[in-house]
Design an enzyme around this catalytic site. Structure first.
Site, PDB file in Angstrom:
ATOM      1  CD  GLU A  39      -2.889  -0.630   2.566  1.00  0.00           C
ATOM      2  OE1 GLU A  39      -2.746   0.399   3.244  1.00  0.00           O
ATOM      3  OE2 GLU A  39      -3.707  -1.512   2.844  1.00  0.00           O
TER       4      GLU A  39
HETATM    5  C1  NOJ Z   1      -4.457   1.229   5.442  1.00  0.00           C
HETATM    6  C2  NOJ Z   1      -5.612   0.303   5.222  1.00  0.00           C
HETATM    7  O1  NOJ Z   1      -5.117  -0.987   5.093  1.00  0.00           O
HETATM    8  C3  NOJ Z   1      -6.462   0.650   4.020  1.00  0.00           C
HETATM    9  O2  NOJ Z   1      -7.594  -0.142   4.034  1.00  0.00           O
HETATM   10  C4  NOJ Z   1      -6.773   2.115   3.993  1.00  0.00           C
HETATM   11  O3  NOJ Z   1      -7.580   2.440   2.884  1.00  0.00           O
HETATM   12  C5  NOJ Z   1      -5.476   2.886   3.962  1.00  0.00           C
HETATM   13  N1  NOJ Z   1      -4.713   2.599   5.154  1.00  0.00           N
HETATM   14  C6  NOJ Z   1      -5.669   4.389   3.898  1.00  0.00           C
HETATM   15  O4  NOJ Z   1      -6.172   4.840   5.106  1.00  0.00           O
END
Ligand code: NOJ
Length: 569
Positions: free
Chosen positions: A413
């Protein structure tokens, strides 16, 4: 995500004073004016991510059971504007459309999560397996593979089956380890012939802290200073058990890998000449990423967590530490249970030492004895907690390399949001964020960090947990007002696409060109979006106005007929 209350105005002011006082402190090192032109290693994997509850919708369709997030969001006052993920992006019905978007980006992988209660409605295998749910994921995986996109599948992105919460108290109960293992085993059995990258848990820090300390996330419990440590303890054990299950029963046949996705902000000492600040910054990271990574890679909790929580617990009159401990057998069972490490990273904090007396009562936040600060000059286009600080990414990746023996890393991410009201598809700030963060990752690879892939967060605008739909992380804009949930590309789609097709940043000239071209294309998308209210309006005409007018006509004709008949009589 992070606690905004820790970032008081006062702290910000203090930071500004500190910075102007310490002139020799080059905090912008590796930041401005040091862009690195070059490409990623051949075979580097580019992707985007999503998660089930945030995008699928169809919360009660085709035999799906309820998750803790379904229940949490249906309670008033838990989510901004009481929004829910009931329909979200309707991803459940739009698999083909979304795969077309992935193809458009020419991605190598797609990271998504399986909703546990969609395939096991109560969370318990012996109760019932929902074949319709299995079919949904089967189709998704097959379509991805047909399009040469590698699935990276998360087993747990926060949507615990509600029955397990009600019956056992969720992650406060040891039995979750066994239920989670049964669920994972079923996924390996049914999808493992095609899925080769498994992530057990997404961001367990959030599950523990926001689910069991602050209660901002489902299941909304406020068991300060003990609940999060207990939840984390069982999550780490559950992760290890699932890794062993895969290792013993599936690895030789399926030849895949099992990892975990850990989120971590970088913590930079406010004053790099102060030993106290340096130690506080180290503690910040150990209480965040290290809490999970150290047991998994090195066999036990970080020493600093054991010391701090142990000491505070004793001062609070407790006989044992609020941080549970692993037996020596458990330590060796847990150590080394990670074939690759997923890293989720968004932002950075300045950290300074701050003592919190034990009399404040138990709390994860005060256990750390530190304060978080931000530089008011850092760009923060969207979420309150998300400041763009690209250089922190390189430092975090290097930290992972040195602390955990240079593991194989997939960035699972990384991305930035914008404010709800913003319907601007020309997302300059997101292009800038991706450009700089991806560049810092490239530098980290040059430093020798073993990063194999990158996942931009996220494919679509979606349900952002307790923030509802107010924070948009998508490369694609989703019009949530329209019940068809149409997707529109933001400029960053074009920009990311160029990075992917060039496998990095070949030259300054080219990269500048990408930016210009992306801005050109987004203005036509903006026009499409601007026309959208018309579409919704047309829908209203066909769905509400037309039937109402027809009913009125029939009624009037009936009255007129009756009138004629009476006169006739
Ligand atoms: C981490 C989370 O895993 C995800 O679901 C979320 O959208 C992002 N942070 C952004 O806050």
């Amino acid at each position: 995500m992070l606690q905004p209350h820790v970032l008081s105005v006062c702290h910000v002011l203090v930071l500004v004073l500190c910075l102007s006082a310490a002139e020799d402190f080059d905090w912008t090192k590796n930041h401005r004016g040091s862009f690195y032109y070059g490409t990623f290693p051949t075979g580097f994997s580019w992707g985007v991510g999503s998660s089930a509850y945030q995008t699928e919708g169809a919360w009660d369709k085709d035999g799906k059971g309820m998750s803790i997030w379904d229940v949490f969001t249906h309670k008033k006052g838990k989510v901004i504007y009481n929004e829910t993920g009931d329909s979200s992006c309707e991803g459940y019905y739009k698999v083909k459309d979304d795969i077309a978007l992935l193809k458009e980006l020419k991605l190598n992988h797609y990271r998504f999560s399986i909703s546990w209660p969609r395939i096991m409605p109560t969370g318990i295998k012996s109760d019932h397996v929902n074949e319709k749910g299995i079919k949904y994921y089967d189709d998704l995986i097959n379509l991805l593979l047909e399009n040469k996109i590698t699935p990276i599948v998360t087993l747990y992105h926060w949507d615990l089956p509600q029955v397990l919460q009600e019956r056992y108290g969720g992650w406060q109960n040891l039995s979750m380890i066994y239920y989670f293992n049964d669920y994972a085993n079923l996924c390996f059995e049914r999808f493992g012939n095609r899925v080769k990258y498994w992530i057990t848990f997404n961001n367990p820090w959030s599950i523990a802290v926001e689910g069991y300390e602050t209660g901002e996330h489902a299941p909304g419990m406020k068991l300060r200073g003990s609940g999060p440590y207990k939840a984390a303890h069982y999550i780490i054990k559950a992760h290890a058990k699932v890794w062993h299950t895969y290792d013993n029963q599936w690895r030789s046949k399926q030849k895949g890998m099992v990892g975990i996705s850990l989120n971590g902000d970088w913590g930079e000492p406010v004053d790099i000449t102060s030993q106290k600040d340096i130690e506080a910054a180290e503690r910040y990271i150990q209480f965040y990423l290290g809490w999970f990574a150290t047991p998994i890679f090195n066999g036990d909790y970080p020493q600093v967590m054991k010391d701090y929580i142990g000491r505070k617990s004793a001062q609070q009159g407790l006989g044992t530490s609020r941080l549970p401990s692993f037996s020596s057998q458990e330590k060796s069972y847990i150590k080394g249970t990670c074939d690759f490490l997923g890293i989720g990273h968004f932002t950075t904090r300045y950290i300074t030492q701050k003592n919190f007396p034990a009399s404040h009562g138990p709390s994860y936040f005060t256990d750390r004895d530190l304060a978080e600060l931000v530089d008011p000059r850092w760009p923060d286009p969207g979420s309150e907690w998300l400041y763009s600080v690209p250089w922190g990414f390189r430092r975090l990746l290097n930290f992972v390399k040195t602390q955990y023996g240079n593991p194989m890393i997939y960035v699972t991410e990384n991305g930035v949001s914008e404010k709800m009201t913003c319907t601007e598809l020309c997302d300059d700030w997101r292009m800038q964020y991706f450009k700089e963060y991806i560049n810092e990752m490239l530098k980290a690879i040059k430093d020798g960090v073993n990063v194999k892939g990158y996942t931009a967060w996220s494919l679509l605008d979606k349900f952002e947990w307790d923030e509802g739909y107010s924070e948009r992380f998508g490369l694609y804009y989703v019009d949530f007002r329209n019940k068809n949930k149409p997707r529109y590309p933001k400029a960053s789609v074009q920009y990311y696409k160029r990075i992917i097709s060039s496998n990095g940043f070949p030259s300054q000239k080219e990269a500048e060109n990408w930016h210009r071209k992306a801005i050109e294309t987004c203005s036509s998308s903006n026009q499409l979006l601007a026309a959208d209210p018309l579409t919704s309006h047309m829908e209203m005409v066909t769905e509400i106005v037309v039937p109402t007018v027809c009913t009125l006509c029939i009624l009037l004709s009936a009255i007129f007929l009756m009138f004629l008949l009476r006169r006739h009589n």
